[in-house]
Design a protein around this motif. Structure first.
Motif, PDB file in Angstrom:
ATOM      1  N   ARG A   1       7.319  46.178  54.738  1.00  0.00           N
ATOM      2  CA  ARG A   1       8.048  46.087  56.019  1.00  0.00           C
ATOM      3  C   ARG A   1       8.408  44.660  56.344  1.00  0.00           C
ATOM      4  O   ARG A   1       7.685  43.728  56.049  1.00  0.00           O
ATOM      5  N   LEU A   2       9.524  44.527  57.039  1.00  0.00           N
ATOM      6  CA  LEU A   2       9.965  43.217  57.481  1.00  0.00           C
ATOM      7  C   LEU A   2       9.053  42.762  58.612  1.00  0.00           C
ATOM      8  O   LEU A   2       8.657  43.549  59.457  1.00  0.00           O
ATOM      9  N   SER A   3       8.704  41.493  58.604  1.00  0.00           N
ATOM     10  CA  SER A   3       7.860  40.991  59.685  1.00  0.00           C
ATOM     11  C   SER A   3       8.601  41.094  61.019  1.00  0.00           C
ATOM     12  O   SER A   3       9.726  40.656  61.130  1.00  0.00           O
ATOM     13  N   PRO A   4       8.001  41.705  62.031  1.00  0.00           N
ATOM     14  CA  PRO A   4       8.712  41.933  63.285  1.00  0.00           C
ATOM     15  C   PRO A   4       8.610  40.753  64.239  1.00  0.00           C
ATOM     16  O   PRO A   4       8.832  40.908  65.431  1.00  0.00           O
ATOM     17  N   GLY A   5       8.288  39.586  63.745  1.00  0.00           N
ATOM     18  CA  GLY A   5       8.153  38.446  64.654  1.00  0.00           C
ATOM     19  C   GLY A   5       6.719  38.328  65.107  1.00  0.00           C
ATOM     20  O   GLY A   5       5.850  39.051  64.643  1.00  0.00           O
ATOM     21  N   PRO A   6       6.455  37.389  66.023  1.00  0.00           N
ATOM     22  CA  PRO A   6       5.085  37.118  66.431  1.00  0.00           C
ATOM     23  C   PRO A   6       4.318  38.377  66.834  1.00  0.00           C
ATOM     24  O   PRO A   6       4.885  39.280  67.440  1.00  0.00           O
ATOM     25  N   ALA A   7       3.042  38.399  66.488  1.00  0.00           N
ATOM     26  CA  ALA A   7       2.201  39.538  66.860  1.00  0.00           C
ATOM     27  C   ALA A   7       1.797  39.421  68.327  1.00  0.00           C
ATOM     28  O   ALA A   7       1.959  38.377  68.948  1.00  0.00           O
ATOM     29  N   LEU A   8       1.300  40.504  68.896  1.00  0.00           N
ATOM     30  CA  LEU A   8       0.831  40.488  70.280  1.00  0.00           C
ATOM     31  C   LEU A   8      -0.690  40.385  70.300  1.00  0.00           C
ATOM     32  O   LEU A   8      -1.365  40.833  69.386  1.00  0.00           O
ATOM     33  N   LEU A   9      -1.196  39.820  71.389  1.00  0.00           N
ATOM     34  CA  LEU A   9      -2.638  39.689  71.561  1.00  0.00           C
ATOM     35  C   LEU A   9      -3.165  40.877  72.369  1.00  0.00           C
ATOM     36  O   LEU A   9      -2.663  41.176  73.441  1.00  0.00           O
ATOM     37  N   ARG A  53      -0.612  38.057  52.277  1.00  0.00           N
ATOM     38  CA  ARG A  53       0.249  38.463  53.387  1.00  0.00           C
ATOM     39  C   ARG A  53       1.687  37.995  53.156  1.00  0.00           C
ATOM     40  O   ARG A  53       2.633  38.737  53.389  1.00  0.00           O
ATOM     41  N   GLU A  54       1.822  36.753  52.682  1.00  0.00           N
ATOM     42  CA  GLU A  54       3.165  36.233  52.413  1.00  0.00           C
ATOM     43  C   GLU A  54       3.858  37.000  51.299  1.00  0.00           C
ATOM     44  O   GLU A  54       5.031  37.327  51.388  1.00  0.00           O
ATOM     45  N   GLU A  55       3.078  37.306  50.281  1.00  0.00           N
ATOM     46  CA  GLU A  55       3.581  38.082  49.149  1.00  0.00           C
ATOM     47  C   GLU A  55       4.090  39.443  49.651  1.00  0.00           C
ATOM     48  O   GLU A  55       5.183  39.881  49.319  1.00  0.00           O
ATOM     49  N   TYR A  56       3.274  40.077  50.509  1.00  0.00           N
ATOM     50  CA  TYR A  56       3.634  41.381  51.058  1.00  0.00           C
ATOM     51  C   TYR A  56       4.954  41.278  51.822  1.00  0.00           C
ATOM     52  O   TYR A  56       5.862  42.083  51.659  1.00  0.00           O
ATOM     53  N   ASN A  57       5.071  40.243  52.651  1.00  0.00           N
ATOM     54  CA  ASN A  57       6.292  40.072  53.440  1.00  0.00           C
ATOM     55  C   ASN A  57       7.512  39.864  52.552  1.00  0.00           C
ATOM     56  O   ASN A  57       8.584  40.400  52.833  1.00  0.00           O
ATOM     57  N   ARG A  58       7.333  39.067  51.466  1.00  0.00           N
ATOM     58  CA  ARG A  58       8.459  38.821  50.552  1.00  0.00           C
ATOM     59  C   ARG A  58       8.943  40.120  49.934  1.00  0.00           C
ATOM     60  O   ARG A  58      10.130  40.362  49.814  1.00  0.00           O
ATOM     61  N   ASN A  59       7.993  40.989  49.554  1.00  0.00           N
ATOM     62  CA  ASN A  59       8.358  42.236  48.886  1.00  0.00           C
ATOM     63  C   ASN A  59       8.893  43.295  49.832  1.00  0.00           C
ATOM     64  O   ASN A  59       9.367  44.332  49.407  1.00  0.00           O
ATOM     65  N   HIS A  60       8.744  43.058  51.128  1.00  0.00           N
ATOM     66  CA  HIS A  60       9.186  44.069  52.074  1.00  0.00           C
ATOM     67  C   HIS A  60      10.410  43.649  52.868  1.00  0.00           C
ATOM     68  O   HIS A  60      10.675  44.170  53.933  1.00  0.00           O
ATOM     69  N   GLN A  61      11.135  42.690  52.373  1.00  0.00           N
ATOM     70  CA  GLN A  61      12.406  42.313  53.004  1.00  0.00           C
ATOM     71  C   GLN A  61      13.422  43.408  52.685  1.00  0.00           C
ATOM     72  O   GLN A  61      13.359  44.020  51.638  1.00  0.00           O
ATOM     73  N   PRO A  62      14.376  43.652  53.599  1.00  0.00           N
ATOM     74  CA  PRO A  62      15.406  44.644  53.277  1.00  0.00           C
ATOM     75  C   PRO A  62      16.237  44.162  52.088  1.00  0.00           C
ATOM     76  O   PRO A  62      16.317  42.963  51.826  1.00  0.00           O
TER      77      PRO A  62
END
Ligand SMILES: C[S@@+](CC[C@H](N)C(=O)[O-])C[C@H]1O[C@@H](n2cnc3c(N)ncnc32)[C@H](O)[C@@H]1O
Ligand SMILES: [Zn+2]
Ligand SMILES: [Zn+2]
Ligand SMILES: [Zn+2]
Ligand SMILES: [Zn+2]
Ligand SMILES: [Zn+2]
Length: 443
Positions: A1-9, A53-62
């Motif tokens: 999945r694409l990172s949806p921006g900053p996470a919430l607390l 985590r970075e690897e995961y984000n790279r592989n989940h880009q559209p």
């Protein structure tokens, strides 16, 4: 999945404890099954985990950027009908050179111009149960909303999470000389295949994040900047599982992009279930709730049947004067001259409350002891000293829990119900049948 921006607390509280441990979680997915991002606020994250985590984000880009999708669309519309395919598995328009790669996928052929203009019919509705069930407006409700805002004089619509309204405006704008424009902000990136950067921004309404960065933010700002007296309204229909607080904070930021002054508020329709009324008013005291019941195509529960109608709990909240929001008389709405607003047929004006008090469309009854109107199914319990459901566990007697029958706890603490406590302490209940979320007290 694409990172949806900053996470919430968030805060995790355990039974009986006031102070909870704080953690970060994904703002778009509150179901851990859909997105496993989770981190304690005070937790040290190892280098390996960061790298993973970075690897995961790279592989989940559209697979394509918005720009690339716009170019692909231009090429797609030049193709003869016989060469226009849409891969249902990848939810993607295919160019002939790509057919091979999708040869064992299901696809649709002969994609017409009409289909390209109604992407919400072509794409399957997302079904992430808790947070992102894509409930699409029924034709009746979509047409009503569009006519209403045109009659109110609006010519620009910021469509936040309302792809079907956006597409109705787009096709109307191209058909008639009436010029209404719309900009869609939505987290569903599939829409970037059908709209240019001036028509769609990939956006997360839980943390006001524009995925397209500064350029996208500028597009939105320019759109909101009124020219030639074209009045702007924002229409939003967020997922119901969303945190009202996070949504309100984003909407305030969008309002601020419209006008820097705090005095005036950008006109807005916020479409949400009626039982969130007090939460919305906490953040937007100028808003009022309209009686109109918003219907959806793909939500069995919220459909407004033809006769013996099933009630939809979804309403329009607005900061416009209620007297201006004309609701259809053919659906039984009438104008209450005391309340100065249109109300549903079942909503009777209560002389004691001096208001049309029904929230759900049924006729409510006044309780002199509670000094307010209550649901028709409620009765006054002398033990509890308030109106409540006939079947309930009295606060004063020591009968068992209403849900599981066991003694020792009230239903609000029953382990049988799956519960979520939001940051502000609202107790929510998930309906496992369809994933919708209700306040605990509602029935
Ligand atoms: C309940 S549906 C409303 C659709 C609307 N009734 C229509 O027919 O146009 C919620 C919409 O918000 C979008 N959405 C969900 N989560 C979002 C988020 N975090 N940020 C922006 N949009 C989001 C979904 O993709 C979906 O289009
Ligand atoms: Zn495919
Ligand atoms: Zn009234
Ligand atoms: Zn009353
Ligand atoms: Zn009562
Ligand atoms: Zn009682």
């Amino acid at each position: 999945r694409l990172s949806p921006g900053p996470a919430l607390l968030f805060v995790k509280t355990s039974q009986g404890k006031e102070e909870g441990r704080r953690f970060y979680a994904c703002s778009a997915c509150r179901d851990r099954k859909d997105c496993n991002f989770f981190q304690w606020e005070d937790e040290k994250v190892s280098e390996t985990r960061l790298a993973a985590r970075e690897e995961y984000n790279r592989n989940h880009q559209p697979s394509f950027t918005h720009r690339q999708n716009v170019d692909r669309y231009k090429n797609f519309v030049l193709l003869p009908l016989s060469k226009r395919r849409f891969c249902q598995e990848c939810q993607q328009l295919l160019l002939p050179a790509e057919w091979e790669k999708h040869s064992d996928h299901q696809f649709l052929c002969d994609i017409s111009t009409a289909q390209l203009k109604s992407p919400s019919q072509l794409l399957y509705p997302l079904e992430n149960k808790k947070t992102n069930a894509q409930y699409l407006f029924a034709g009746r409700s979509c047409q009503f909303l569009l006519n209403l805002l045109i009659d109110l004089g609006f010519r620009r619509v910021l469509s936040v999470g309302t792809p079907r309204l956006h597409e109705m405006i787009q096709s109307k704008a191209s058909q008639e000389d009436l010029s209404v424009r719309s900009l869609l902000l939505d987290i569903d990136f599939r829409y970037s295949q059908f709209y240019t950067e001036d028509e769609f921004c990939h956006y997360n309404m839980f943390n006001h994040h524009f995925f397209g960065g500064e350029a996208a933010r500028e597009t939105c700002k320019k759109f909101l900047h009124e020219e030639n007296d074209e009045r702007v309204i924002m229409v939003t229909d967020p997922p119901f599982g969303g945190l009202v607080e996070a949504l309100a904070s984003s909407f305030k930021k969008l309002m601020a992009m419209w006008k820097e002054t705090e005095k005036e508020e950008m006109p807005m329709f916020w479409i949400f279930p009626y039982f969130f009324e007090s939460r919305i008013l906490d953040f937007f005291p100028s808003f009022s709730m309209m009686d109109y019941q918003v219907d959806y195509d793909n939500h069995a529960l919220y459909k407004h049947g033809k006769t013996g109608r099933r009630q939809s709990p979804v309403r329009i909240f607005t900061n416009l004067a209620p007297s201006m929001i004309v609701l259809p008389e053919e659906e039984g709405h009438r104008f209450c001259s005391v309340c100065q607003r249109y109300v549903s047929s079942g909503n009777q004006h209560c002389e004691i409350c001096n208001s049309c008090t029904s929230k759900d469309g049924r006729r409510w009854k006044h309780c002199v002891l509670c000094k307010k109107c209550v649901k028709p199914s409620w009765f006054h319990c002398n033990n509890c000293n308030c109106c409540t459901l006939q079947k309930h566990s009295c606060e004063k007697t020591d009968v068992g829990c209403f849900v599981c029958g066991k003694a020792g706890h009230k239903r609000s603490a029953c382990p049988r119900l799956s519960r979520t406590r939001t940051r502000k302490g609202d107790l929510l209940r998930h309906d496992p049948a369809d994933g919708s979320v209700f306040p605990f007290q509602d029935n």
